[in-house]
Design a protein around this motif. Structure first.
Motif: not given
Lengths: 218, 653
Positions: B213-222
């Motif tokens: 999911k988009f939010e999972q990717v962004v969360y881990i990207l941070d």
């Protein structure tokens, strides 16, 4: 030599310790006791610090000038992406307050937060017309918003000071130029309309109206 | 060692490929697997150029060559676009296939690297073996994660609208027939031309995993991005401290400092990518004139403002490195240079206090376009500046004095001093978004601090480590407070701190699958926040999304309040110099519109005002005047729940 080293070490240690102590104070002001407990209980929730919904919203009819003062977070009420540059200033004893000012368009109106001391906050506005063509009176609406009850508005005209009370706070608006005139728009509850004739504006757009708003809270 | 690495690599590859081929939902795997895969994919994308540099060009893992090899991603985008145009193929499928190829290629390069890189073989026992030392970076990273990231960030939170805005560009790049070289070429979400789509070509493969999911990717990207930055800072610090422990202290200090607006390593944005590439270049062992020129071009492509700013500093770093030696002309006059620089600084700070700023005095056109001043002014700018590193100033001030008096200054230390100087100077000259120019400040300050502490031969040495530990702790507290202050802008008022609102999910899912499957072929007009949700979830165009013109906001709000034909036509036919109405518009009635009252109509006032969540009680109803009006006009309902009603563009009348 050894004494020099030891004294040097002690000074540095004191500095580093002081740095940590002051940081702790700063940090503890930014988080509540509940936050503190949460922080060490591995709960990843950020506590909603929303307090009593006290805030004062000041905006202009012409969408140019806006300011909000209050306690409790009001996210996204202003400049979303760059708010952190203009927000987060404590409001005296209501130190969970959220304070921000949206700057005006076209540099024609500036809203500058000058200073607050303890329980009061002072906002200065410099207003001037967008262009020389704008000779007509521009109207600014100061909205007292949210849960605050506007108990009283005292008005005076022709450049005199205006005092009124909002909940626990007294609001004082002091115009610095004689041309200013305050009127009340009675059909808008809890609103003060500042009407400015902009005398002499035709000769240039530099005529400025300075308003100083002071908010004192009990 | 090599065998173990390659075995792990093989298992990771098998897992990664398996995950790629899994459907987007209903994988049935534990959530932790998704996060591990997200981290793996981000690491693969952001470290592929390092492996390419090592294997194909015999360069280091960090340096100008790996930075330049990030151009691999725009190249892939152009090739993919050409294939999709030439063969009339689905771009998103090609992009997904490309991500798989990139993953396999990464593992292939790692295998080769273990064979050709001496650090894996003979050089392994060397004291400063990067491969051996890199795992140590997990220590500063752990400090950041345990004390900043985990307590502050809610799981799956997206804390920058920028991520949604840039995802909208990635979405458009996948559907547009034209090559999208700048975001403005394919998206109307950008007020200014700030960068090319270089960043988006890197962001795209990170987002293009099937099962995430988009939010999972962004969360881990941070989470992963600071780790990579920590590694770079570690390497830079290692070059002049020559001590692992001090370099780890520098790394820890560098990644915890949180500078609002600059977001040095906490968020992955075009400006922070530029800084990341710049760090690559600064860490280079073999900087040449040609590399500096190419590197500068890359930085400018990455960000039109931060790029030149960093490029100038890169050139200065190169000149310092080349010409600054004890006894050189530059060294002889260093005292005079420092004196003049100090005078300039004092002058700039004083005129700032008296009210001057570039923004106010010279950038009136920009300010007019933005509709707002963007900087803090005296005295608030002072407190902002000081709180960047907080009470660490107590040590930084003597550290700065000591560094200036130091006879032999390594180039990296001079770079750090220069960065602090330039960042401070520009911050007080205050062009628009001046705080962004503090981007390297925390990193540079950490190097100066560590240079100072490591140079002291105190009695006993343990004492200096205690001082360093106290400094790191104090920085953590300051960074925590600063980061938390930033997060308040994404506070939904219901305990959630996230730019994504749960209530939007159903609509977002519907729209992400709707393109080409329904008669929904139109631009979607709603309140500005809902529009950014739409733009990031789908490839539908909107009315400037979050930058929806103020007049149009008011027109729309008036229509919702008391609908009539004139107001409807005013909304769909709204036109400005920049804004041309689409032929076909779909009205999206949202809970944000119905939840707008006198108390929260702020989003009507300025292009930067948005309404994240008006409250849990606001709901749309099929009995609302706007619904009755639209139905009377013959518009069908394409989507309807208690949060949204989406009307068709065409009427059946």
């Amino acid at each position: 030599m050894l004494i020099k080293k030891i004294s040097y070490s002690i000074i540095l240690l004191l500095f580093a310790g002081l740095s940590l102590a002051l940081s702790l104070v700063y940090w503890s002001r930014s988080v509540s006791y509940q936050d503190f407990l949460t922080y060490f209980s591995n709960n990843s929730q950020v506590i909603d610090l929303k307090g009593p919904a006290n805030y004062l919203s000041i905006s202009a009819v012409n969408d140019q000038l806006a300011a909000k003062v209050g306690s409790g977070y009001k996210p996204f009420e202003q400049n979303t992406r760059y708010d952190e540059q203009i927000a987060g200033i404590d409001f005296g004893q209501l130190n969970r307050s959220y304070t921000q000012i949206s700057q005006s368009q076209a540099l024609s109106r500036r809203a500058i937060m000058t200073r607050f001391d303890g329980q009061s906050i002072k906002l200065s506005y410099s207003l001037r017309p967008l262009s020389a063509e704008l000779n007509d009176a521009e109207t600014y609406k100061i909205i007292i918003g949210s849960a605050l009850e506007l108990e009283e508005i005292q008005l005076s005209e022709n450049g005199k000071r205006v005092d009124f009370a909002v909940g626990p706070c007294t609001v004082i608006i002091e115009p610095e130029q004689q041309e200013v005139r305050f009127t009340v728009q009675k059909d808008i509850p809890r609103a003060v309309v500042v009407s400015t004739p902009w005398q002499g504006a035709a000769s240039g757009s530099n005529t400025e109206l300075d308003l100083i708003m002071t908010i004192n809270c009990k | 060692m090599r065998l173990i690495i390659n075995l792990i690599s093989l298992i990771a590859l098998a897992g990664g490929l398996l995950f790629q081929f899994l459907p987007a939902s209903g994988t049935g795997l534990p959530a932790a697997v998704s996060y591990i895969y997200a981290g793996y994919l981000i690491l693969v994308v952001l470290s592929l150029p390092s492996l390419m540099g090592k294997v194909l060009f015999r360069s280091g893992y960090f340096g100008v060559t790996p930075a330049l090899l990030f151009l691999f991603y725009p190249l892939i985008y152009i090739v993919n676009w050409a294939i999709s145009q030439f063969f009339n193929a689905d771009y998103s499928q090609i992009a997904r296939l490309t991500t798989i190829i990139i993953t396999v290629y990464w593992h292939y390069l790692l295998l080769i690297a273990t064979l050709v890189d001496k650090q894996f073989t003979a050089g392994y026992k060397a004291k400063f073996n990067t491969i051996k030392l890199l795992p140590l970076v997990l220590i500063p990273f752990a400090i950041y994660v345990l004390f900043i990231f985990m307590p502050l960030r809610q799981v799956d939170s997206v804390v920058a609208l920028d991520y949604m805005q840039h995802k909208a560009v990635v979405n458009q790049m996948a559907v547009q027939e034209n090559l999208c070289l700048q975001p403005v070429d394919c998206s109307n979400l950008f007020l200014q031309q700030g960068y090319t789509t270089f960043y988006h070509t890197i962001y795209a493969p990170i987002l293009s995993s099937g099962g995430l999911k988009f939010e999972q990717v962004v969360y881990i990207l941070d989470l992963i991005f600071p780790l990579l930055a920590a590694a770079l800072l570690f390497k830079i610090a290692l070059k002049f401290t020559r001590k692992t422990s001090w370099s780890l202290v520098a790394s820890a200090l560098g990644i915890v400092f949180f500078i609002g607006a600059a977001y040095t390593t906490q968020l992955f944005l075009p400006q922070t990518l530029a800084f990341f590439l710049y760090l690559h270049m600064i860490s280079s062992n073999k900087l040449s004139g040609l590399k500096v020129i190419l590197g500068s071009v890359l930085l400018i492509l990455c960000h039109f403002i931060m790029g030149p700013f960093l490029a100038v500093q890169l050139v200065l770093f190169y000149l310092i490195k080349k010409y600054y030696q004890p006894g050189s002309l530059l060294a002889t006059f260093s005292g005079a240079i420092v004196g003049i620089a100090g005078l300039i600084m004092a002058f700039v700070i004083l005129i700032n206090f008296s009210g001057f700023s570039i923004e106010r005095n010279l950038q009136t056109a920009e300010v007019e376009a933005l509709g707002t001043l963007t900087n803090l002014y005296y005295p608030d700018n002072i407190s902002f500046y000081l709180m960047v590193i907080g009470f660490g100033w107590l040590i930084l001030v003597p550290a700065l004095v000591s560094a200036l008096r130091q006879k032999q200054k390594p180039a990296e230390l001079l770079w750090a001093l220069l960065t602090i100087y330039v960042a401070t100077l520009v911050f007080f000259l205050a062009p628009t978004y001046a705080a962004k120019f503090l981007i390297g400040f925390g990193f540079a300050a950490s190097l100066v601090l560590v240079n100072y502490l490591s140079s002291l031969k105190l009695t006993p040495q343990l004492l200096t480590y205690i001082i360093a530990a106290l400094l790191v702790s104090s920085s953590v507290f300051i960074a925590y407070a600063n980061y938390k202050s930033y997060l308040s802008f994404y506070d939904q008022g219901n305990g959630r701190v996230n730019a994504l609102v749960e209530r939007d999910r159903e609509l977002a899912d519907f729209l992400s699958k709707a393109k080409g499957k329904t008669d929904l072929n139109c631009r979607i007009i709603s309140d500005p926040y809902t529009q950014i949700v739409v733009a990031s979830a789908s490839s539908y165009q909107t009315a400037y999304a979050q930058y929806m013109p103020v007049e149009l906001r008011q027109e729309l709000f008036d229509l919702i309040q008391a609908p009539n034909e004139g107001k409807y036509r005013a909304v769909v036919g709204y036109k400005t110099d920049k804004y041309t109405p689409a032929e076909s518009n779909c009205l999206l009635y949202s809970y944000r519109l119905t939840g707008t009252t006198k108390d929260n109509e702020f989003w009507l006032g300025s292009v930067y005002n948005l309404n994240l969540n008006p409250g849990e009680t606001s709901k749309v109803s099929q009995q609302d005047p706007i619904v009755r009006f639209m139905r009377a006009r013959g518009h069908g309902l394409l989507f309807a729940d208690e949060n949204y009603i989406l009307f068709s563009a065409t009427t059946t009348l």
